[in-house]
Scaffold this active site. Structure first.
Site, short mmCIF file in Angstrom:
data_model
loop_
_atom_site.label_atom_id
_atom_site.label_comp_id
_atom_site.label_asym_id
_atom_site.label_seq_id
_atom_site.Cartn_x
_atom_site.Cartn_y
_atom_site.Cartn_z
N ARG A 36 -5.56 9.93 0.17
CA ARG A 36 -4.78 10.52 1.08
C ARG A 36 -5.25 11.69 1.84
O ARG A 36 -4.27 12.56 2.23
CB ARG A 36 -3.28 10.79 0.57
CG ARG A 36 -2.92 9.51 -0.09
CD ARG A 36 -1.46 8.86 -0.24
NE ARG A 36 -1.38 7.68 -0.93
CZ ARG A 36 -1.24 6.65 -0.33
NH1 ARG A 36 -1.19 6.55 1.06
NH2 ARG A 36 -1.02 5.53 -0.97
N HIS A 66 -13.66 1.52 -1.15
CA HIS A 66 -12.45 1.27 -0.27
C HIS A 66 -12.53 2.64 0.54
O HIS A 66 -12.12 3.43 -0.13
CB HIS A 66 -11.21 0.87 -1.11
CG HIS A 66 -10.32 0.15 -0.16
ND1 HIS A 66 -9.80 0.89 1.05
CD2 HIS A 66 -9.70 -1.02 0.11
CE1 HIS A 66 -9.06 0.10 1.89
NE2 HIS A 66 -8.92 -0.82 1.21
N TYR A 69 -6.98 5.43 3.51
CA TYR A 69 -6.03 4.99 4.40
C TYR A 69 -5.94 5.65 5.88
O TYR A 69 -5.14 5.27 6.53
CB TYR A 69 -4.63 4.80 3.57
CG TYR A 69 -4.59 3.73 2.42
CD1 TYR A 69 -5.10 2.58 2.76
CD2 TYR A 69 -4.23 4.34 1.15
CE1 TYR A 69 -5.20 1.78 1.35
CE2 TYR A 69 -4.29 3.56 0.11
CZ TYR A 69 -4.58 2.34 0.31
OH TYR A 69 -4.67 1.45 -0.69
N HIS A 106 -9.95 -0.74 6.36
CA HIS A 106 -9.10 -1.22 7.33
C HIS A 106 -9.81 -0.68 8.61
O HIS A 106 -10.15 0.21 8.80
CB HIS A 106 -7.75 -0.81 6.95
CG HIS A 106 -7.06 -1.00 5.79
ND1 HIS A 106 -6.20 -0.67 5.43
CD2 HIS A 106 -7.63 -1.69 4.60
CE1 HIS A 106 -5.83 -0.85 4.24
NE2 HIS A 106 -6.71 -1.55 3.66
N GLU A 146 -11.79 -5.45 7.10
CA GLU A 146 -10.84 -6.20 5.98
C GLU A 146 -9.80 -6.60 7.11
O GLU A 146 -9.44 -5.86 7.86
CB GLU A 146 -9.94 -5.35 5.08
CG GLU A 146 -9.08 -6.07 4.24
CD GLU A 146 -8.43 -5.18 3.09
OE1 GLU A 146 -9.01 -4.07 2.87
OE2 GLU A 146 -7.38 -5.50 2.73
N ASP A 180 -8.14 -10.28 2.62
CA ASP A 180 -7.11 -10.01 1.78
C ASP A 180 -6.09 -11.13 1.62
O ASP A 180 -5.67 -11.33 2.79
CB ASP A 180 -6.46 -8.81 2.05
CG ASP A 180 -5.58 -8.17 0.89
OD1 ASP A 180 -4.72 -8.89 0.87
OD2 ASP A 180 -5.62 -7.08 0.84
N HIS A 183 -2.84 -9.98 3.16
CA HIS A 183 -2.60 -9.82 4.60
C HIS A 183 -2.69 -11.01 5.20
O HIS A 183 -2.17 -11.23 6.33
CB HIS A 183 -4.06 -8.82 4.93
CG HIS A 183 -3.91 -7.55 3.91
ND1 HIS A 183 -4.73 -6.86 4.18
CD2 HIS A 183 -2.71 -6.99 3.35
CE1 HIS A 183 -4.63 -5.48 3.56
NE2 HIS A 183 -3.33 -5.68 2.93
N HIS A 217 -9.97 -9.88 -1.45
CA HIS A 217 -8.94 -9.07 -2.08
C HIS A 217 -7.71 -10.16 -2.50
O HIS A 217 -7.29 -10.58 -1.60
CB HIS A 217 -8.30 -8.18 -1.35
CG HIS A 217 -9.26 -6.94 -1.17
ND1 HIS A 217 -8.56 -6.00 -0.06
CD2 HIS A 217 -10.17 -6.37 -1.97
CE1 HIS A 217 -9.67 -4.94 -0.24
NE2 HIS A 217 -10.56 -5.40 -1.38
N ASP A 230 2.87 -5.76 4.65
CA ASP A 230 1.76 -5.61 3.86
C ASP A 230 2.45 -5.01 2.49
O ASP A 230 2.35 -3.77 2.19
CB ASP A 230 0.77 -4.63 4.24
CG ASP A 230 -0.37 -4.44 3.60
OD1 ASP A 230 -0.65 -4.81 2.35
OD2 ASP A 230 -1.12 -3.57 4.05
N HIS A 232 2.08 -5.83 -1.59
CA HIS A 232 1.49 -6.70 -2.60
C HIS A 232 2.39 -6.92 -3.71
O HIS A 232 3.35 -6.00 -3.94
CB HIS A 232 0.33 -6.03 -3.06
CG HIS A 232 -0.94 -5.61 -1.94
ND1 HIS A 232 -2.05 -4.96 -2.26
CD2 HIS A 232 -0.67 -5.57 -0.78
CE1 HIS A 232 -2.85 -4.91 -1.25
NE2 HIS A 232 -2.06 -5.21 0.05
N GLU A 262 -5.77 -5.85 -6.03
CA GLU A 262 -5.14 -4.61 -5.52
C GLU A 262 -3.73 -4.90 -6.01
O GLU A 262 -2.88 -4.46 -5.07
CB GLU A 262 -5.17 -4.51 -4.00
CG GLU A 262 -6.69 -4.19 -3.62
CD GLU A 262 -6.93 -4.08 -2.35
OE1 GLU A 262 -6.40 -4.88 -1.46
OE2 GLU A 262 -7.82 -3.18 -1.82
ZN ZN Z 1 -7.65 -2.50 1.92
MN MN Z 2 -6.84 -5.24 0.47
MN MN Z 3 -2.51 -4.37 1.79
#
Ligand code: ZN
Ligand code: MN
Ligand code: MN
Length: 285
Positions: A36, A66, A69, A106, A146, A180, A183, A217, A230, A232, A262
């Site tokens: 973050r 990864h 974000y 992403h 992704e 994913d 997604h 994913h 989104d 999970h 994830e």
């Molecule tokens: Zn991701």
């Molecule tokens: Mn993912």
């Molecule tokens: Mn996600």
């Protein structure tokens, strides 16, 4: 089967290897630093060395970083665009230092400038990253784009959009795709029926080429098909469901690819439970 999950690096990079061994996984996804924050201190050479040595002593065959974000490769804001390009360069450099072959990211959101403009920004960003010295020093590292759930103005919810980006990248051999499942489901691809999954794979083949899908994913979804949310869920407890994952993990075109979970981490048992559910759905090891 190449199977693993996203593991926290809060206890240090080496901790992830120990945890991977506990979970008996042979694939691993990590953030290379605090996810973050833009700030990324240089990786200490001894830290990288330790990680590589430890990994060699284990059965971790596949690893992927990864990105954070905050990255938006489509950002219309010049400052954010620059920060995003720099952050991706840094991740590619770290992957090289850690002997990790893939950096998954992403691609971002157009934030009102329009789909086409946004996709062109992304192409510009990735071309810039791949032409940069850090990427040239790590020639074996690939960037994986992704697919998104399509929340708000997020790009890459369709394979056509990802395909547009891939076709315009100069160094094509250095870019692949991650699919994913949560997604894809959120974006309206029904991968829970044989016909729906075949239709999605045909579109993937047409727009991208299945050989360029280098990672999956595995996430169940808290929301129904096409909800563009989104969120999970644990494997088998969401709208995709166990039978959906049975089709996915056994499909001839997907079964050899690395699978990374994830799924939510409610407690200590979350990862072992979700891993066990996937293993139980697989027809052979
Ligand atoms: Zn991701
Ligand atoms: Mn993912
Ligand atoms: Mn996600």
């Amino acid at each position: 089967m190449l199977l693993g999950c996203h593991l926290s690096i809060s206890g240090g990079l080496e901790q992830t290897v120990a945890r991977a061994q506990e979970l008996q996984i042979n694939a691993l996804q990590i953030f290379s630093h605090n996810a973050r924050s833009w700030k990324m201190g240089a990786l200490k050479p001894e830290e990288a060395k330790k990680f590589i040595e430890q990994r060699q002593r284990t059965r971790i065959e596949y690893a992927v970083i990864h990105t954070i974000y905050l990255i938006n490769l489509a950002s219309p804001n010049p400052k954010n665009f620059q920060l995003s390009v720099q952050a991706l360069k840094d991740e590619v450099q770290r992957a090289g230092e850690l002997n990790i072959p893939h950096v998954n990211t992403h691609i971002g959101a157009h934030l009102g400038q329009g789909v086409e403009q946004g996709l062109e920004r992304i192409v510009e960003a990735i071309n810039a990253v791949l032409a940069s010295p850090p990427a040239q020093r790590a020639p074996d590292v690939k960037i994986l784009l992704e697919n998104s759930a399509g929340e708000g103005t997020e790009l890459g919810a369709t394979f056509a959009e990802l395909g547009f980006v891939l076709r315009h990248i100069t160094q094509k051999e250095r870019v692949g795709v991650c699919v994913d499942t949560c997604h894809a489901w959120a974006a309206g691809y029904d991968l829970t029926t044989p016909q729906g999954l075949e239709k999605m794979l045909a579109e993937l083949e047409r727009e991208i080429g299945l050989e360029r899908v280098l990672l999956l994913h595995l996430n169940d979804s808290k929301f129904p098909l096409g909800a563009r949310r989104d969120r999970h869920e644990h494997i088998g407890q969401g709208h995709i469901g166990a039978e959906g994952f049975r089709l996915i993990v056994n499909h001839r075109d997907l079964r050899e690819k690395p699978f990374i979970l994830e799924t939510p981490k409610d407690d200590e048992q979350s990862d072992p439970t979700n891993l066990a559910r996937i293993r139980a759905l697989r027809y052979d090891g």
